[in-house]
Design a protein around this motif. Structure first.
Motif, PDB file in Angstrom:
ATOM      1  N   ASN A  42       0.818  -1.216   0.000  1.00 45.04           N
ATOM      2  CA  ASN A  42       0.000   0.000   0.000  1.00 45.04           C
ATOM      3  C   ASN A  42       0.853   1.268   0.000  1.00 45.04           C
ATOM      4  O   ASN A  42       0.735   2.124   0.861  1.00 45.04           O
ATOM      5  CB  ASN A  42      -0.967   0.013   1.190  1.00 45.04           C
ATOM      6  N   THR A 114     -13.967  -3.918  -0.111  1.00 49.27           N
ATOM      7  CA  THR A 114     -12.867  -3.110   0.418  1.00 49.27           C
ATOM      8  C   THR A 114     -12.532  -1.937  -0.488  1.00 49.27           C
ATOM      9  O   THR A 114     -12.613  -2.040  -1.717  1.00 49.27           O
ATOM     10  CB  THR A 114     -11.603  -3.983   0.578  1.00 49.27           C
ATOM     11  N   ILE A 116      -9.190   0.620  -0.919  1.00 47.30           N
ATOM     12  CA  ILE A 116      -7.792   0.822  -0.533  1.00 47.30           C
ATOM     13  C   ILE A 116      -7.287   2.110  -1.177  1.00 47.30           C
ATOM     14  O   ILE A 116      -7.502   2.344  -2.371  1.00 47.30           O
ATOM     15  CB  ILE A 116      -6.885  -0.334  -0.992  1.00 47.30           C
ATOM     16  N   VAL A 195      -8.790   0.569   3.881  1.00 51.03           N
ATOM     17  CA  VAL A 195      -7.373   0.405   4.222  1.00 51.03           C
ATOM     18  C   VAL A 195      -6.592   1.617   3.727  1.00 51.03           C
ATOM     19  O   VAL A 195      -6.654   1.954   2.543  1.00 51.03           O
ATOM     20  CB  VAL A 195      -6.787  -0.880   3.595  1.00 51.03           C
ATOM     21  N   TYR A 213     -11.791   0.057   9.727  1.00 55.29           N
ATOM     22  CA  TYR A 213     -10.659   0.811   9.189  1.00 55.29           C
ATOM     23  C   TYR A 213      -9.379   0.131   9.643  1.00 55.29           C
ATOM     24  O   TYR A 213      -9.203  -0.154  10.834  1.00 55.29           O
ATOM     25  CB  TYR A 213     -10.678   2.260   9.674  1.00 55.29           C
ATOM     26  N   ALA A 214      -8.482  -0.116   8.692  1.00 60.48           N
ATOM     27  CA  ALA A 214      -7.215  -0.776   9.003  1.00 60.48           C
ATOM     28  C   ALA A 214      -6.058  -0.025   8.370  1.00 60.48           C
ATOM     29  O   ALA A 214      -6.135   0.411   7.216  1.00 60.48           O
ATOM     30  CB  ALA A 214      -7.223  -2.219   8.510  1.00 60.48           C
ATOM     31  N   ASN A 215      -4.995   0.135   9.127  1.00 58.09           N
ATOM     32  CA  ASN A 215      -3.749   0.738   8.651  1.00 58.09           C
ATOM     33  C   ASN A 215      -2.615  -0.098   9.226  1.00 58.09           C
ATOM     34  O   ASN A 215      -2.502  -0.225  10.441  1.00 58.09           O
ATOM     35  CB  ASN A 215      -3.647   2.196   9.111  1.00 58.09           C
TER      36      ASN A 215
END
Length: 261
Positions: A42, A114, A116, A195, A213-215
Motif C-alpha cells: 500500500n 474493500t 484501498i 485500508v 478501518y485498518a492501517n
C-alpha cells in the motif's frame, strides 16, 4: 478480486530504511510463498522510485525479485502508488508482473468489500498544499523532463525532496485518516473495510456501522502488517514467520458473516 488470506504492508521507504528493515522485508516476502492468497503493497515501498527507459534504482533489485517470485507462484500482487513511488511503469507492470494502481482501488479482498488508498492528499485542510502540487509532479511533461536528467543526479535530487516530505508527514497520529475512513464507511454502507497507509500510524478500528478501518503502520518504523481472511483482520508483527506475533484482531460480526454465507 484478491484471494484469501491477503497480506498488506505499507511505507517501507527502502533507500532510507535501516538495512535490517530491508532484510526483514525480504524474509517476509519470501515467507509468503505458499502462505499468501494475495499481497497488497500500500504505497511508498521505496523512498524514491522512478523508471528510465533502461535504468531503475539500484536498491530496488532484491525486493522486486522477491515480488516477481510471488507472481511466478501465481500470487496476485497489488501495488498502490504512494506519494514517494507514484511513477511506476513498465518495469513494475511487465517485468515484475504486479498490478501497479494509481488512485483508489475498490473490490473484494479476502471476501470483504474493500476500498484501498495510500492516503496522501485526503485530508481536506491539512493536505491542501500537497494536492495543489501533486498534479504537477505527476504530469506527463514533468515525468518526461525528469527522465532527461542523469539517473545519479536525479536520484540525489529526489532523495533530498523525499526527506522533506517525510519530515512534513501527517503529524496527527493518524487521526485525520481515521476520520476520513469512518466518513467513507458511513457514506457507502456496502463497504466493509477501508485500508490506508501513509500516516505511519498503525490502526485497526470498527466504525459505528460495523465497517472496519485498518492501517498496517509503516514497515520503516516497525515490521508490522495486516492479514485478512474471510473471518477476521489481524495486525501482526514480523517474527520470522508469516503468521507473526498477533498485536490486535477484529472478527467479522456475526450478522456480516451470515450475509456472506
Amino acid at each position: 478480486m484478491l484471494p484469501s488470506p491477503c497480506y498488506i504492508f505499507s511505507d517501507a521507504h527502502l533507500g532510507v530504511a535501516r538495512p535490517e528493515r530491508e532484510r526483514e522485508l525480504l524474509a517476509f516476502l519470501r515467507s509468503l510463498r505458499g502462505a499468501a492468497g494475495s499481497l497488497v503493497v500500500n504505497g511508498d515501498l521505496f523512498d524514491f522510485w522512478f523508471e528510465w527507459r533502461s535504468v531503475m534504482p539500484r536498491r530496488a533489485f532484491r525486493v522486486l525479485a522477491a515480488l516477481a517470485d510471488l507472481r511466478d507462484d501465481g500470487v496476485p500482487v497489488l501495488w498502490m502508488a504512494g506519494n514517494h513511488d507514484c511513477w511506476g511503469g513498465d518495469i513494475l507492470r511487465e517485468d515484475v508482473g504486479v498490478e501497479f494502481h494509481v488512485g483508489p482501488w475498490e473490490g473484494t479482498l479476502a471476501g470483504w468489500h474493500t476500498r484501498i488508498e495510500h492516503g496522501d492528499g485526503l485530508r481536506p485542510r491539512e493536505d491542501r498544499g500537497y494536492r495543489a502540487i501533486r498534479p504537477v509532479l505527476r504530469h506527463p511533461l514533468s515525468v518526461w523532463a525528469f527522465r532527461l536528467l542523469h539517473p545519479d543526479f536525479a536520484s540525489r535530487l529526489a532523495h533530498g525532496s523525499s526527506h522533506g516530505s517525510r519530515a512534513l508527514g501527517p503529524g496527527d497520529g493518524g487521526v485525520g485518516l481515521r476520520r476520513i475512513a469512518f466518513d467513507t464507511l458511513a457514506r457507502d454502507p456496502s463497504l466493509e473495510l477501508v485500508v490506508f497507509g501513509h500516516s505511519h500510524a498503525r490502526m485497526l478500528d470498527r466504525a459505528e456501522g460495523g465497517g472496519v478501518y485498518a492501517n498496517p503502520g509503516a514497515w520503516l518504523d516497525e515490521p508490522t502488517y495486516l492479514r485478512v481472511d474471510e473471518q477476521e483482520i489481524a495486525v501482526l508483527r514480523w517474527n520470522g514467520s508469516a503468521e507473526g506475533d498477533r498485536l490486535h484482531a477484529l472478527d467479522r460480526r456475526a450478522e456480516e458473516a451470515l450475509r456472506h454465507r
